[in-house]
Motif scaffolding. Structure first.
Motif, short mmCIF file in Angstrom:
data_model
loop_
_atom_site.label_atom_id
_atom_site.label_comp_id
_atom_site.label_asym_id
_atom_site.label_seq_id
_atom_site.Cartn_x
_atom_site.Cartn_y
_atom_site.Cartn_z
N THR A 75 13.46 -5.31 -0.21
CA THR A 75 12.07 -5.76 -0.17
C THR A 75 11.41 -5.54 -1.52
O THR A 75 11.51 -4.43 -2.08
CB THR A 75 11.28 -4.99 0.91
OG1 THR A 75 11.94 -5.12 2.17
CG2 THR A 75 9.87 -5.53 1.02
N PRO A 76 10.72 -6.54 -2.06
CA PRO A 76 9.94 -6.30 -3.29
C PRO A 76 8.82 -5.29 -3.01
O PRO A 76 7.96 -5.55 -2.17
CB PRO A 76 9.38 -7.69 -3.63
CG PRO A 76 10.21 -8.66 -2.85
CD PRO A 76 10.65 -7.94 -1.62
N LEU A 77 8.85 -4.17 -3.68
CA LEU A 77 7.90 -3.10 -3.39
C LEU A 77 6.68 -3.17 -4.30
O LEU A 77 6.79 -3.51 -5.48
CB LEU A 77 8.57 -1.73 -3.55
CG LEU A 77 9.79 -1.44 -2.69
CD1 LEU A 77 10.25 0.00 -2.89
CD2 LEU A 77 9.51 -1.70 -1.22
N THR A 78 5.53 -2.85 -3.74
CA THR A 78 4.32 -2.71 -4.55
C THR A 78 4.36 -1.35 -5.25
O THR A 78 5.19 -0.47 -4.93
CB THR A 78 3.07 -2.78 -3.67
OG1 THR A 78 3.04 -1.64 -2.79
CG2 THR A 78 3.06 -4.05 -2.83
N ALA A 79 3.46 -1.15 -6.17
CA ALA A 79 3.38 0.13 -6.88
C ALA A 79 3.09 1.27 -5.90
O ALA A 79 3.65 2.36 -6.02
CB ALA A 79 2.31 0.05 -7.97
N MET A 80 2.20 1.01 -4.91
CA MET A 80 1.87 2.04 -3.94
C MET A 80 3.06 2.36 -3.04
O MET A 80 3.30 3.52 -2.69
CB MET A 80 0.67 1.60 -3.09
CG MET A 80 -0.65 1.59 -3.84
SD MET A 80 -1.11 3.23 -4.46
CE MET A 80 -1.44 4.08 -2.92
N GLN A 81 3.82 1.35 -2.66
CA GLN A 81 5.00 1.59 -1.84
C GLN A 81 6.02 2.44 -2.59
O GLN A 81 6.63 3.35 -2.01
CB GLN A 81 5.62 0.26 -1.40
CG GLN A 81 4.82 -0.45 -0.32
CD GLN A 81 5.38 -1.83 -0.02
OE1 GLN A 81 5.90 -2.52 -0.91
NE2 GLN A 81 5.26 -2.25 1.24
N ARG A 82 6.22 2.14 -3.86
CA ARG A 82 7.16 2.96 -4.66
C ARG A 82 6.65 4.38 -4.78
O ARG A 82 7.42 5.35 -4.70
CB ARG A 82 7.34 2.34 -6.04
CG ARG A 82 8.19 1.06 -6.04
CD ARG A 82 8.60 0.68 -7.46
NE ARG A 82 7.45 0.32 -8.27
CZ ARG A 82 6.95 -0.91 -8.35
NH1 ARG A 82 7.51 -1.90 -7.66
NH2 ARG A 82 5.90 -1.17 -9.11
N ARG B 165 0.00 -2.21 4.97
CA ARG B 165 1.27 -2.90 4.68
C ARG B 165 1.69 -2.75 3.21
O ARG B 165 2.86 -2.53 2.91
CB ARG B 165 1.14 -4.38 5.00
CG ARG B 165 1.25 -4.73 6.46
CD ARG B 165 2.69 -4.71 6.91
NE ARG B 165 2.87 -5.46 8.13
CZ ARG B 165 4.04 -5.88 8.59
NH1 ARG B 165 5.14 -5.62 7.91
NH2 ARG B 165 4.13 -6.55 9.72
N GLY B 166 0.73 -2.87 2.31
CA GLY B 166 1.07 -2.80 0.90
C GLY B 166 1.24 -1.40 0.36
O GLY B 166 1.55 -1.21 -0.83
N ASP B 167 1.05 -0.39 1.23
CA ASP B 167 1.10 1.00 0.76
C ASP B 167 2.35 1.75 1.22
O ASP B 167 2.64 2.84 0.71
CB ASP B 167 -0.14 1.76 1.26
CG ASP B 167 -1.42 1.26 0.63
OD1 ASP B 167 -1.33 0.59 -0.42
OD2 ASP B 167 -2.50 1.53 1.17
#
Length: 396
Positions: free
Chosen positions: A123-130, A148-150
Motif C-alpha cells: 500500500t502506498p503509505l502517507t507520511a503519517m502512516q509511516r 484512514r490516512g494516519d
C-alpha cells in the motif's frame, strides 16, 4: 501404510483445520454471529460513510446501531482467558505465565504481523502512516489517530486492546489471589468494571460540547474507556467457576429465567434505539452503551445459554460454527482490505448498472464473508497452524 497413503494422510493433515477448543461449543455460534455483525457494520460504514455509495438512510442508521458484535468478542475473550487462568490456579497453584504468554503470542502475533507487513509493503503509505507504523507493530494502535490516512490497519485497535488486556490480566489475578474471600474478589471485579463507565462520564462532562464523531473517536477506541467488556468476561468466568451450581439451580426456574431475560432484552432495545430518550440525549446513551449496557446484556445471555440448553444452545453448537469460528481471526484481519479493493469496485459496477441496493448490499456482505473466509483459511493453514506447532513445542 503405503507411501502413497502416508502422503495422502500428510496432505490431508496439512489442509485440515486446527479447530478451536470445544469446551464451550455454543460459544462458536456466538463468535460467528459476532463476526457477521462486525463485517456488516464495516460494509455499511465503508459504502455510505467513505465511498458515497447511496444506501437508504434508515437502513444505514439501523445497520450502524449493531456495533456491539465487537463487544461480544471482548466478553468472550475475557471469559475464556479468565477461565484459563482460574483453571491454571486450581490445578497448578500458579498462573503459569510462561505458558500463558506463549499461547497468547503464538495465537495472535504471527498472522497479525504478516498481514500488517504485507499491507505496509503493497500500500502506498502517507507520511503519517509511516510515522505511526511503529505504534501498530507495538500493538498500540488504539493510542493514535485511526483516520484512514494516519494508520495502516485502523481496525487493529481492537486487537491492540486485547493484547494490552493479556499483558495486564495476570496482575489482576495476582491481586485477586490475595483477597480473603470470593465476595471481595467479585466486588473488585465489579468496581473495576464500573470504573470504565466513570471514566467515560468524567471525560464526557469535562470536555462538553462534543460532536458525535469527536466523542466516538475520543472514547470508543481508547483502552481506558473500553476495557469494561473484557472485565465483564472475567467476572462471568469467576462466578461460573465459584457459583456454577447455585446459578444453575436458580435459572432452572422459568420465572427466574424471565427475570434475567427481560433486562437483557431491554438492553438490546436501548442499543438498537439510542434515540429513544430524545436525540439530545443520544451522546449520553452512547456513554452507557459502549461497554456497560453491552456487558449486562451479554452476561445475561451467556448465563442463560450456559444453564439452559434447548434449541438455541443446540443450534449455536452446530459443528459448522466451530469451523467458521476457527477462521474468525483471519477473517477479521483481511475483511477491510478485501472490502476496499474487491467489494467496493463490485458494488460501484452494479450501482452504475442501476442494480438495486436491496440486492447489492446483501450480495456484497455475502461476497465479503466468502472471500474473507477463503483468505482466513489460507492464513490458518500457512501461518496459524505452524505457529501452533511451535507453541506446543515451546510450552512443553
Amino acid at each position: 501404510m503405503s507411501v502413497s497413503e502416508s502422503g495422502r494422510s500428510s496432505l490431508a493433515s496439512f489442509f485440515s483445520l486446527e479447530l478451536l477448543d470445544n469446551r464451550y461449543p455454543s460459544l462458536h455460534g456466538l463468535r460467528v454471529l459476532a463476526i457477521v455483525s462486525v463485517v456488516q457494520f464495516h460494509v455499511t460504514w465503508i459504502f455510505a460513510g467513505e465511498q458515497g455509495i447511496v444506501l437508504d438512510r434508515e437502513w444505514v442508521a439501523s445497520s450502524l446501531t449493531v456495533f456491539f458484535g465487537m463487544d461480544l468478542f471482548f466478553i468472550l475473550s475475557g471469559f475464556l482467558i479468565g477461565s484459563i487462568l482460574l483453571r491454571s490456579l486450581e490445578t497448578d497453584g500458579t498462573q503459569n505465565l510462561r505458558r500463558f504468554y506463549i499461547r497468547r503470542i503464538s495465537r495472535t502475533f504471527p498472522a497479525y504481523y504478516v498481514i500488517l507487513t504485507l499491507l505496509a509493503v503493497v500500500t502506498p503509505l502517507t507520511a503519517m502512516q509511516r510515522s505511526h507504523l511503529i505504534w501498530e507493530y507495538l500493538y498500540a494502535t488504539n493510542f493514535i489517530s485511526l483516520a484512514r490516512g494516519d494508520v495502516v490497519m485502523f481496525w487493529g485497535w481492537s486487537l491492540a486492546l486485547e493484547e494490552q488486556f493479556y499483558l495486564t490480566v495476570p496482575l489482576l489475578f495476582f491481586v485477586m489471589q490475595r483477597l480473603r474471600s470470593d465476595r471481595a474478589r467479585a466486588l473488585l471485579l465489579v468496581a473495576l468494571w464500573s470504573s470504565a463507565l466513570i471514566m467515560r462520564l468524567v471525560l464526557f462532562i469535562a470536555k462538553r460540547p462534543w460532536t458525535d464523531l469527536a466523542l466516538y473517536e475520543a472514547l470508543y477506541f481508547r483502552p481506558l474507556t473500553r476495557f469494561d467488556t473484557l472485565i465483564a468476561g472475567i467476572f462471568l468466568a469467576f462466578i461460573q467457576n465459584r457459583w456454577k451450581e447455585p446459578i444453575s439451580r436458580f435459572l432452572s426456574h422459568p420465572f427466574h429465567r424471565a427475570l434475567v431475560t427481560l433486562p437483557t432484552l431491554g438492553c438490546l432495545w436501548l442499543l438498537l434505539r439510542p434515540w429513544m430518550f430524545g436525540k439530545e440525549h443520544v451522546q449520553l446513551v452512547h456513554i452507557f452503551a459502549w461497554g456497560t449496557v453491552t456487558s449486562v446484556m451479554y452476561i445475561g445471555w451467556l448465563l442463560l445459554l450456559f444453564h439452559g440448553g434447548g434449541f438455541i444452545s443446540d443450534f449455536l453448537s452446530a459443528p459448522i460454527f466451530r469451523r467458521v469460528a476457527t477462521l474468525g481471526y483471519g477473517v477479521y484481519l483481511v475483511h477491510i482490505p478485501l472490502c476496499d479493493h474487491v467489494i467496493v469496485p463490485m458494488a460501484r459496477t452494479l450501482e452504475a448498472r442501476h442494480v438495486s441496493m436491496l440486492l447489492v448490499w446483501p450480495l456484497s456482505l455475502a461476497a465479503l464473508m466468502a472471500g474473507s473466509l477463503g483468505a482466513g483459511y489460507l492464513i490458518h493453514v500457512l501461518i496459524e497452524k505452524p505457529s501452533l506447532r511451535i507453541r506446543e513445542w515451546l510450552a512443553a
